[in-house]
Each structure stands twice: as C-alpha cells, then as structure tokens.
Scaffold this active site. Sequence first.
Site, PDB file in Angstrom:
ATOM      1  CB  SER A   6      -8.065   0.660   6.201  1.00 28.59           C
ATOM      2  OG  SER A   6      -8.703   1.907   6.205  1.00 28.59           O
ATOM      3  CE  LYS A  55      -3.955   1.873   2.687  1.00 28.48           C
ATOM      4  NZ  LYS A  55      -4.745   1.692   3.927  1.00 28.48           N
ATOM      5  CB  SER A  88      -8.095   3.522   3.092  1.00 33.16           C
ATOM      6  OG  SER A  88      -7.174   2.995   4.033  1.00 33.16           O
TER       7      SER A  88
END
EC number: 6.3.5.7
Lengths: 554, 508
Positions: free
Chosen positions: A226, A107, A202
């Site tokens: 997330s 990420k 996210s």
Amino acid sequence: MLRASLREVSGASPPGEPPRRGEGAPRSGVAAAAGRARKVSAALKEGHVTPTELCQRCLSLIKSTKFLNAYITVAEETALKQAEESEKRYRRGQPLSVLDGIPIAVKDNFNTAGIETTCASNMLKGYISPYNATVVQKLLDQGAVLLGKTNLDEFAMGSGSTDGVFGPVRNPWSYSRQYKEKSVPKSHSEDGESNWVITGGSSGGSAAAVSSFTCFAALGSDTGGSTRNPAAHCGVVGLKPTYGLISRHGLIPLVNSMDVPGILTRCVDDAAVVLGSLAGHDPKDSTTVQDNFKPFELPNLTDVSKLSIGIPKEYHAPGLSSEILALWSKAADLFKNAGAKVIEVSLPHTRYSIVCYHVLCAAEVASNMARFDGLEYGHRSDMNKSTESMYAATRREGFNDVVRGRILSGNYFLLKQNYENYFIKAQKVRRLIANDFVKVFGSGVDILLTPTTLSDAVPYMEFIKEDNRTRSAQDDILTQAANMAGLPAINVPTGLSERGLPLGLQFIGQSFQEKQLLTVAKWFEKQVKFPVIQLEVKRHDHGAFQHQKSASFS
Amino acid sequence: MAAAARGCGGVWRRAWQRGAGGPAPAPRGQRAVACNARGGAVPEGKSGLAPWVPVVGLEIHAQISSNSKLFSGSQVQFAAPPNSLVSFFDASLPGTLPVLNRRCVEAAVMTGLALNCSINKKSLFDRKHYFYADLPAGYQITQQRVPIAVNGSLSYSLCIDNKMSQMVTKTVRIKQIQLEQDSGKSLHDDTRSQTLVDLNRAGVGLMEVVMEPDMCCGEEAAAAVRELQLILQTLGSSQAVMADYEIQRQIEELENGGTILNETRAFDSKLGCTVPMRDKEGKQDYRFMPEPNLPPLILYDAKSLPANLNHQQVVNIDWIHERLPDLPSVKRAKLVEQYGILPEHSFTLLNEDGLTEFFENVVKQTQMKPKKVIGWILKDLLSYLKQHSLTVKESPVSSFLLADLLNLLEKKEISSTAAKQVLAELWKGEEKTPLEIVKEKKLELIQDQKELEQICQAVIDGQENEVMAIKAGNRKVLNKLIGLVQRETQGRSNPVLVKQLLEKKLSQ
C-alpha cells in the site's frame, strides 16, 4: 532532498509576487553540499524561508490541487500554529531537529489527536481520536508541521485509492506535461478529464500529496504494498520498513501481523531522515524490537562491486508490461556494468503469496473490525430494536462492500471447521514464503531487485471495470511477499512509461538492514535521474486557483 | 450503575454424566445426578444396565491482584465510579495495542507453581470472538492454544458424613492455567429498555484454572475450590473472593436432581444469587485466532536467563519458586506439629482469613497452652464473629486483649466462668482492659481462703438433705453444692478449691 523540495515550493509563489530573499536559485556552495536532508533546515535556520511561509505555500498548493482529492482533512489552523511555534524555535536558534518546520501529511488511518481520523469510512466519519499515533507524535515532537490527513481506500483495503467514502484520488501525473504530451485523448469531448489515472493504493492520497509538492513527506501504511504501489504510480519514493522497526501504535490496523507505517518522500535521503525520526522501540507496541535504533545518514556509494543483487525469476509475473520488464533488465545491467554481482534467484513460494494473503488478511480484518459495533465510538445506526439489530445495521451502514466482504470471508476462514484448512495452511505457506527469502539472503545475496507494479497507472475508468478483490490480487503481486516475510522494501522512481507515467522498481532488503537497502536505493536513484513532474495546474473545474506556470514546479 | 459484582469463582462449565459403558458428554439439558460425598448412591441410568456416575470439572476464573489491568495501565480498583478506570485500550479505541502486565504473569507463574504445574517457557495469546456490549473489542484475549501453565494437581481434604474427625485427602488434576481479560459489566434497564455498560472491569487480568473432571460431587468440588481459594490468598496472586453462592447453588441443583446448563453465571450481590450471564458454549463458534499484537510470552529459569537482559524485563521462574510462601497444606502440618492442635482445627484456622495469625499472636502473648487457647479461639472468638458476620480483622477483641484475659485465667485470678463474662464485656468494644472489667465487675477469684471456707460452711449448713445424700455415698450431689458456692460467689471461686474445701468439711 528537502533542498529540492524547498526550491520547488519556493518557486510556487503566486505570480506577480517578487521572489523572496534567498529563494529560487540555491546559493553556490550550499547547493553542492552533501547531506541534502539538512538543506531545508539550513534554509530555515538562515531565515531564507520561515516555517510559516513554507506552511502557507503548502496550504495554498493543497487548495490549488484540491481536485486531486489527496487530502480528506486539511488542518490549516493547527498547521499554522505549529509553524508559528517552529518559527519561534528557529528565531531562538533552537530547532528541534532536521524536520522542524517541515510540512508533512499523514494517511487518514493514523490517529491524530484533535484532527478527524476517518479511514475513509462512514464508520469513522467525524471520529476525533483522543490520542496521537506514536509515529505522528514523534514527527510532532521533532517539530514537523502536520498539514492534514490523506485519502485512502476504506480502511486501507484496496490498491487504487478509489474505494474510500470520500471518492478516488487522482494521480498528479494525470495533469503533468509529460502525460499530456504523450497520451492521446480518445475523443475531443473527453478533453483529458476522463483520462486521469489512479494513484494506486491504498496510500494514494499520501503519494499524490508528496508528488504534487503539497508536502515534503507523508506517512502511508503498507500491508501488501500500500505504500510502494502508489509510490510507483506517483513517481515518489515509498519505503516499507522492516516489521517491528516502527511502532504501529495508533495505526488503525488492517493486518496486524503485516502492517507497517510507510514513508513517502521525493528522494531516498528524505526517506532515511524520516525513518530515523520514527524508528525504534515503542513501549506501546510490543511487536517493536527492543534494540536501539541509531538514525543514519546515507553514504554516497561509489563502489557497488561488492554488492550482490538478486533477480527473483518468479517476479517475471504474468501481466508484467514489456516496458517494465525492459526497465527492470536495464536496471540489472546498470548494476552489472558498475561491477555488482547480479544473479538470478528463485523464491518458489512467492506465487502463493496472494492467495495466502487473502486468507490471513480476511481473518485479521474480521477480527479487527469486530470492535466497530457502534457502542463506544463511530457510526451508530438508528435501528434500536435490539442490541444485535443495532450492531448489524451499524456495520452494514458503516462499512463498504469491500470491508464487509472481507469480514464475511474472514469469519468463514476462522470457523472451527475451516480453521485448519484455511488459516493454519495459510500460516504454513507464509512460513515457506519467508523461508524462501531467508535462503536467498543466506546464499550471499544482499538485495533483491524487482518491479514494484506490473504496469504504469491505469486510467480510473479502466480501473473500475474490475472489482476491488481482483485489482488487489493483481496489484499486490510484486509487493506482497515482502510483507509476508516482514522485510524492508522500497520503491524507487525509475523512469517514465510510453504514456509519460512513472515506473518504479523495488528493492527488497534483509530484516533491519534499512541502511544497506537505502544506500543502494540512493545509488540507484542517482543513476536513473528520474524526471521531475511538470505539473500543469490549470484553472480547474474543481479548483478556483490561478493559472500557474508548469515551470513553477520544476 | 448498580453493583453487580461477579464472583470470580465457581464456574462449572463442565458438569456431565458418564454411563458405565464409557465417557460420553451429556447433551445439554439432560439431568445431572445427585450424589453424596463418597460418590455412591447413584440412580440407575435409563437403560437400567449401569448406574450413572456424575463427574464434575471446574473452570475457575480468579481475578489477579494487580494494580493495573492485564494489557493496559488502567488501575484495578473495586467500586470506583462507573467508567472511571478505562484506558483507550480498554475501550478498544482503534489503533490501540495490548501491552502485557508483568505482575499478572508473575501471579500466574506463582499460582502454576503452587498447583504443581509445568510452567510453559513459551506461551501464546489468542483472540476469542463474540459480540457483547461489555466486550468492546469484540474479542477477548486469552490463552487457548498454549497456556502459561499445564498439568498440575490440587490436593484437598474433605470430611466424610460431616464429621470433622473423618477427613480424607483427594486430588484433582489441573489441566491448565491461562491468562485472560475480564469483560466489562452490562446493566439491563428493562423499564427503559436500555443497556448501560461499565468498562471499569474490562481488561482486568484473570487466571482461568481449568480442572479435569476428577470430582464426583458438589462437596468435593466445593472443597477443592475452597483449597484453591486458600492457596491463591496465601500467594497473594488473587484475593479469590469466590462466589460461594454459585457453588452452593449448583450443589443444591445437583442434589435436587436439577439441570446444570453449560453456562457462565454472574453473582448479583443485591439478589444474593447468581444469574445466567450468557449462553457460553451452545452453538457459539468463537473463531479463535492468534493475537497478532503480542509476541510469544517467554519465561526464563536460572539456566536459560540471558545475561544481557535487564532483570526488570524478564520473569524468572526459579526466582519466583524460591520465594513461594508456605502453602496451606504445609501451614496446617506446621500448626499441628508446633502447637499440638488437632488436624481439623488447623483447617478451621486456615479457613478464616487472619485466624491463624490471631491464634499465633495470642499464643505468643500468653502462658496458656496452645491446645487450650485453640478452644477459646474456635469456640468463643469464631462463633461470636460468625454470629455477628464479622471477619477476624473486624473483631472488637484484639489478640492482645484475648491474651490478657487468658493470662488472668491461667494465673487463676479469675474462673473460666468469669472469663466468659469478661469476654462478653470485651465484645462491646469499650476499650476497657480485661483487668479493668474484672475489677469493675468484681470478678476476681476470692483469694481469701477463710472467706471461702465461710461461704462453703454456709452452703453446707443450708442444704441438710444434700449433705445427707453425699454422706450416704451419692458423690454426684457434691456438684450441686459446688454450683451453689459458685452462685453465692458470683463465679469468683475456684471450683477445684471449692471442691476440696467442701470435701474436707463434709468428711469432718
């Protein structure tokens, strides 16, 4: 784990090319062997596939699935170099670990030396960190091949992976046969193009990357859900480990006291392998536990009769879709029928979790974002009337509305006259929420079983009708409390919705009892037999890749 | 970057006035009131009802002596090239985390113990937010809620009416000692209207010692700060290079009836004065919150020390306590007792870094009584050093050479006048021994009594009037004759012996 993945990737060779030796059908005996985590290593060891081949195939898949917008940066050159190094090690017969040569994605809120780290924000566009996050370093040290950085909501603030400066991530399941067969386009003109669904967030980029076979495992981060939320929407495993088990050093923080690096994989065994490579004390993160962590292999549970599964009634939240509720009940029955004790439990303070989280999150965000002033790194505005005006303009230009909104409210909560009423109160409520879990686990419950999300993934056009704050409040509702309490939790893909989209359930374990949590999750995974995505990557407006058979991915 | 070192001391953040009717913090900008050392003589308040009583509290920032910074591995070093001692954490790169430096914790515990504080076995770190160019993270990590040490006291002495012989001992309460980060340095270039930032100092460990407003004037405050400085230097927890300038400035300001703003000032070594750093209190809201990246700081004592923990990983309060060096007050008492010197002399000895050791070394190497040695140390050595702005360590005359010289004097080989001449030569630092100088300059006492008798006779013969006066009973005139003999012998005669000889001859 990686065996299945290997097969998938191996099958993805461009049409016309003959399958290579050892690819395709796993050889008998080997296929049946336990310890699937070592399967790809075994294939690599035996030379059935080389790290470079593996890497190249992933890279070409990334290209052909570019329209998913899962990656912000693809580190093709360094990835191929790493694969080459790995190949040398395999040739010498000295791979570093099970992960040697395995393509992974990270990420884009983890620092990666030499590769841009943006947090999907104008503030850090073009920022190249001089150091690796501890988790990234650990993966590299074990020979993993870093393919690139995945998309997210700006600074991980969101639950859709729709609010980053690089645009929204598309859920691979939007392009699956399963979804296409079941969803009826509202009009012919839309042709499915506007029907695509969000990944959740996210860590949506990481979930999409794993789900679309472009990598074998990906790092996400999990502050309020997330990792688990996009894992549920994308039909992959999403593990949020216990707070303090994995180093946060190098993870650009959202809420320091709740952030945990998350692990996204296609099966529970894989999650255990990656966890084993990441967990343990880091001298650079004082909040990691001192105790030594012993990596473990997951046993194949045959007897669940000694297990006590708690069903927290508060998770029967308003807005919970009937199909998720049904799935949840079914799962509970599955345990019951297998002999486990399944009991309803109560976590009375969980309902305050979201409002409490909003205060604590905003406060820490306000503090953490203070460093982005345009002086040392990142975006700097041209405004140079005064230092103060430069700060203001830099931050206005660099942050999106969501980030600025949280900074503003966070600073409000921290003001002297508000501190007691908001921050202190929220901390007290957080303690109550955590104590609820302590009580439940103290009463003999081993693991909690809950839904991960309220429903399946929503079409993007639908999702953006509400603002980020509203969406986050809705979407984190079932995942947030585990962060408040620092507990390990995992999303296990469980079934498909009526629309052909993934649904997941969440297991919440006791602090540092990852082995137990994952063992149960593995058992459950085996029972539910979640279907493999039938990805149809047709010639796409965004990508110029050749038509591929859906069968390639099954 | 120009050198703009901030003196680490003397921050008077709390100077306020109280009316007799009860404590009331004065609004900023009101006049502070001067006072003398006894805290009396105070102008009346505007109401005319009661006199104003000035109250002085201090917050002192002392830089901790440590090799690395409070939360990072960067070196702590003075006068390094700008931005050469900056770790990723110091520059607040995203994703970096603080890691507490054990040495800084030990220094704070040591200081707390020396100041009679209770050491908190659990203390916490907080973030204090403000935007400033030399504060890269936008917040400073400090200990606002639960500091490492609380409720101590500091005894200090000061002399009344500037008389060293009239010393009184006072005590100021120590509210707390907290660990915190220093900031970087900003240099404002007005001509090019730009600001340059040097982060070498950013993140260096500080101890903030917060004193209660128990002092009534600048002199008390100065004496207290001086004592604290000595304690820190003795402990080695800080070099405590305090900005005396700042204290001086505020004393003057107070005594001139000026205004003390609530502000932190920086010491500019070029200008030789302090300049305002930033508006400290004002309307600024620091939006304190707990530092989430640092677990509570847990300290142990012998009782609570867990057996399974590595001793390298824990800080044991008792262990530190047992190893505390003698504090200045104890050292002074010992000096007075051991050497029979006056208490005020013991203050002077301790006030100069290295002077006590110098004194003790001389005493060890000479037969001269310590009581006499102290005179040479304080009158001759110290005044020479002060005149030439030298520290004790920079003295061109070592304790060995001075002892050598004093031994010549003690063995009556030279007169004290000659000794001063030798010392004057020694200051030149030409690597000659006192004996060599004595020989070279022919300063040794005339040991030949006959020679001395002849000189005395010659003086008597040449001074008829004086001899008459003496014989008439004016004994004082004898001193003149002694002086003349000294001049004749260029100080090489023993005045006691000369006196005897003259008296003998005059009585014949």
